[in-house]
Design an enzyme around this catalytic site. Structure first.
Site, PDB file in Angstrom:
ATOM      1  N   LYS A   1     -10.643   5.013   6.296  1.00 36.34           N
ATOM      2  CA  LYS A   1      -9.794   5.898   5.488  1.00 36.34           C
ATOM      3  C   LYS A   1      -9.503   5.279   4.124  1.00 36.34           C
ATOM      4  CE  LYS A   1      -5.050   7.491   5.017  1.00 36.34           C
ATOM      5  NZ  LYS A   1      -3.649   7.218   5.406  1.00 36.34           N
TER       6      LYS A   1
ATOM      7  N   HIS B   1      -5.261   2.098   0.205  1.00 40.53           N
ATOM      8  CA  HIS B   1      -4.564   3.057  -0.653  1.00 40.53           C
ATOM      9  C   HIS B   1      -4.423   2.498  -2.063  1.00 40.53           C
ATOM     10  CE1 HIS B   1      -3.397   3.707   3.507  1.00 40.53           C
ATOM     11  NE2 HIS B   1      -3.228   4.967   3.203  1.00 40.53           N
TER      12      HIS B   1
ATOM     13  N   GLU C   1       0.826  -1.218   0.000  1.00 39.03           N
ATOM     14  CA  GLU C   1       0.000   0.000   0.000  1.00 39.03           C
ATOM     15  C   GLU C   1       0.857   1.264   0.000  1.00 39.03           C
ATOM     16  OE1 GLU C   1      -3.683   0.240   1.650  1.00 39.03           O
ATOM     17  OE2 GLU C   1      -4.114  -1.888   1.532  1.00 39.03           O
TER      18      GLU C   1
END
Length: 256
Positions: free
Chosen positions: A173, A146, A89
């Site tokens: 997130k 991500h 990530e």
């Protein structure tokens, strides 16, 4: 409009209420460099993120836990988020699931950190172990994902955030890379939909790079509760200086 969000309280900081929380990463490889970085950022950040994956002895759990204690002491009450960002990530280290869980659980149980980051797409048993251990210690969990190559479709972004929420993360997130201005709008619209239709806890969303800077400064309009700023060197593409960020966030918050 929107659902009721349960804010996350860490020491004197409330994430998910009022103006967005500003997180500032530190990436020092040695205790000396970290001490210098903490001295520079402590009063400019609401929360300090320690990127553990940069630390020179990241493979020694006892050393990492001891360093977390030193950082916490130096921060004198500013909350500390511990993040071991893996190579999958965009981070600095390749690490297997068991070692990743061992390290993150040890940090959660150390008493030195206030939040831990968990890459939610790692082995499910490892993720669930981290979440359970953190919550047993009263430590908040930031589930993260991500994509440094592209921006997934809106429905996929929403699905990932919902899955993080279902896993029991306290904060969800996602960070994605835009290839066009349309991609930035996709991220913001996904944030809006998640916030208004599904979320019951804070979100942190961002579109990275120069194109995505607007998402870092105006994310709160669409439902993002926090943003990452920098002091010195950025830890991800598109981060904005923390002081400039605070000024702009205050302006937007007052105008709303």
């Amino acid at each position: 409009m929107g659902r009721t969000i349960t804010p996350v309280r860490v020491k004197d900081v409330v994430i998910g209420e009022g103006a967005p929380t500003i997180l500032v990463p530190v990436t020092g490889r040695t205790p000396e460099t970290l001490r210098e970085q903490i001295a520079a950022v402590a009063e400019r950040a609401d929360v300090v993120e320690w990127r553990v994956d940069f630390f020179h002895t990241v493979d020694d759990v006892a050393s990492v836990v001891a360093q977390a204690g030193s950082l916490s002491e130096q921060l004198q009450g500013t909350p500390l988020l511990a993040t071991c960002r893996t190579a999958d990530e965009g981070g600095e280290i390749a690490i297997d699931d068991e070692a990743y869980a061992d390290l993150t659980v040890a940090l959660a149980e150390s008493g030195a950190v206030d939040l831990v980051d968990v890459e939610y797409r790692r082995d499910r048993a490892a993720v669930e172990r981290i979440v359970a251990a953190a919550h047993a210690c009263g430590i908040a969990v930031v589930a993260s994902n991500h994509d440094f190559d592209a921006t997934p479709p809106k429905d996929e972004i929403v699905a990932r955030l919902r899955e993080m929420q279902e896993l029991g993360a306290d904060i969800c997130k996602i960070a994605v890379m835009p290839q066009s201005t349309a991609d930035v709008l996709t991220l913001l619209d996904a944030t809006r939909t998640m916030h208004e239709d599904h979320a019951d806890r804070p979100l942190i969303t961002m579109s990275m790079g120069g194109l995505g800077v607007v998402s870092r400064i105006a994310g709160q309009v669409f439902g993002s509760a926090a943003t990452f700023g920098m002091v010195g060197t950025a830890s991800a593409p598109g981060q904005v200086d923390a002081d400039e960020l605070r000024s702009v966030l205050g302006l937007i918050d007052r105008a709303r």
